[in-house]
Design a protein around this motif. Sequence first.
Motif, PDB file in Angstrom:
ATOM      1  N   ALA A 261       0.892  -1.010  -0.168  1.00 51.61           N
ATOM      2  CA  ALA A 261       0.126  -0.002  -0.017  1.00 51.61           C
ATOM      3  C   ALA A 261       0.939   1.148  -0.072  1.00 51.61           C
ATOM      4  O   ALA A 261       1.821   1.235   0.609  1.00 51.61           O
ATOM      5  N   TYR A 262       0.557   2.214  -0.972  1.00 53.39           N
ATOM      6  CA  TYR A 262       1.290   3.252  -0.931  1.00 53.39           C
ATOM      7  C   TYR A 262       0.752   4.735  -0.587  1.00 53.39           C
ATOM      8  O   TYR A 262      -0.535   5.021  -0.843  1.00 53.39           O
TER       9      TYR A 262
ATOM     10  N   VAL B 196       0.522  -6.639   4.633  1.00 47.13           N
ATOM     11  CA  VAL B 196       0.672  -5.521   3.865  1.00 47.13           C
ATOM     12  C   VAL B 196       1.893  -4.815   3.917  1.00 47.13           C
ATOM     13  O   VAL B 196       2.244  -4.443   5.115  1.00 47.13           O
ATOM     14  N   GLU B 197       2.973  -4.583   3.027  1.00 51.92           N
ATOM     15  CA  GLU B 197       4.032  -3.789   3.139  1.00 51.92           C
ATOM     16  C   GLU B 197       3.709  -2.467   2.789  1.00 51.92           C
ATOM     17  O   GLU B 197       2.934  -2.161   1.992  1.00 51.92           O
ATOM     18  N   LEU B 198       3.900  -1.319   3.768  1.00 52.82           N
ATOM     19  CA  LEU B 198       3.488   0.038   3.619  1.00 52.82           C
ATOM     20  C   LEU B 198       4.649   0.490   2.885  1.00 52.82           C
ATOM     21  O   LEU B 198       5.703   0.575   3.575  1.00 52.82           O
ATOM     22  N   VAL B 199       4.453   1.361   1.912  1.00 52.47           N
ATOM     23  CA  VAL B 199       5.469   2.091   1.267  1.00 52.47           C
ATOM     24  C   VAL B 199       5.246   3.602   1.438  1.00 52.47           C
ATOM     25  O   VAL B 199       4.138   4.104   0.859  1.00 52.47           O
ATOM     26  N   ARG B 200       6.245   4.365   1.810  1.00 49.51           N
ATOM     27  CA  ARG B 200       6.056   5.754   2.081  1.00 49.51           C
ATOM     28  C   ARG B 200       6.901   6.329   0.766  1.00 49.51           C
ATOM     29  O   ARG B 200       8.028   6.005   0.737  1.00 49.51           O
ATOM     30  N   CYS B 201       6.190   7.347   0.057  1.00 49.98           N
ATOM     31  CA  CYS B 201       6.807   8.015  -0.988  1.00 49.98           C
ATOM     32  C   CYS B 201       6.730   9.402  -0.849  1.00 49.98           C
ATOM     33  O   CYS B 201       6.211  10.176   0.099  1.00 49.98           O
ATOM     34  N   PRO B 202       8.094  10.101  -1.207  1.00 45.93           N
ATOM     35  CA  PRO B 202       8.367  11.545  -0.877  1.00 45.93           C
ATOM     36  C   PRO B 202       7.202  12.446  -1.369  1.00 45.93           C
ATOM     37  O   PRO B 202       6.564  11.972  -2.436  1.00 45.93           O
ATOM     38  N   THR B 203       7.098  13.480  -0.657  1.00 41.10           N
ATOM     39  CA  THR B 203       6.349  14.453  -1.108  1.00 41.10           C
ATOM     40  C   THR B 203       6.530  15.170  -2.326  1.00 41.10           C
ATOM     41  O   THR B 203       7.862  15.448  -2.774  1.00 41.10           O
TER      42      THR B 203
END
Length: 279
Positions: free
Chosen positions: A143-144, A167-174
């Motif tokens: 999940a992104y 679920v793998e949590l994916v943090r994406c840059p602002t």
Amino acid sequence: MIRFDTIVSLRQHLNTLRQHHTIGLIPTMGALHEGHITLIEKAKQENDVVVSSIFVNPVQFNNADDLARYPRTLEEDCQKLEAVGCDIVFTPSVHEMYPEPVALRLNFGELETIMEGAFRPGHFNGVGIVVAKLFNIIQPDRAYFGQKDLQQVAVIRRLIRDLSFPVELVRCPTIRETDGLAMSSRNRNLTSSEREQAISLFQALTMARELLTEGYTPEQTKAAVTGFFNDRVSFRLEYVEIVNADTLQIAGEVLAPGQTAICLAAHLGKVRLIDNLVF
């Protein structure tokens, strides 16, 4: 791209795919911008099937006016998703997601007492409920979420951990505009004059980062940011905090590289804006 409006039809379709395909999920409330598109692109690189949801979740709003003002551009959003190669979009109605009033209450501990939790009581309960429902309905592998909503990322991380979601949590840059303003669906509600002033959020964050780098303490830096907004009468600063970027605990000093976050929220006219820098 296939569009589903009901939980049953979406589940049936995904059941035929799940055995041999990985699934990436991007939950949204619509009014999509380039920040959302980068999440879709990242998910496409890492998954066989990409699902995006578009649902303005009433349970996470503690202000009826804010809910009413939230921009709704469903058909335009679907066109953007299809253009970028999203495979499936889930666009349920409120009744589909909540056929009965929600009785369940989630509490995320200390995350409920600082920053967004302190100023938006009940907000993270609503976020947790809708994301848990989407995880249950879609059963994604990944999940992104964008870093702009850093506290939300921390809440979802705890939701996944405490409820053992696989679920793998994916943090994406602002993703930012050319002048530094963080892309946000709420930016659509700014007047042209307010849009010009909104750059002050990024300027304040940049100033805070420089002060911390020069050796100012977090308390001295927070005072400087407060003074910065006191000189800008169009703004009403709600909070500025310097925290651990992962735990969101208040930081008494600058932490290891990548672990310090400066977070703030401010009202500009009728629009509430949030932003952060991790450094």
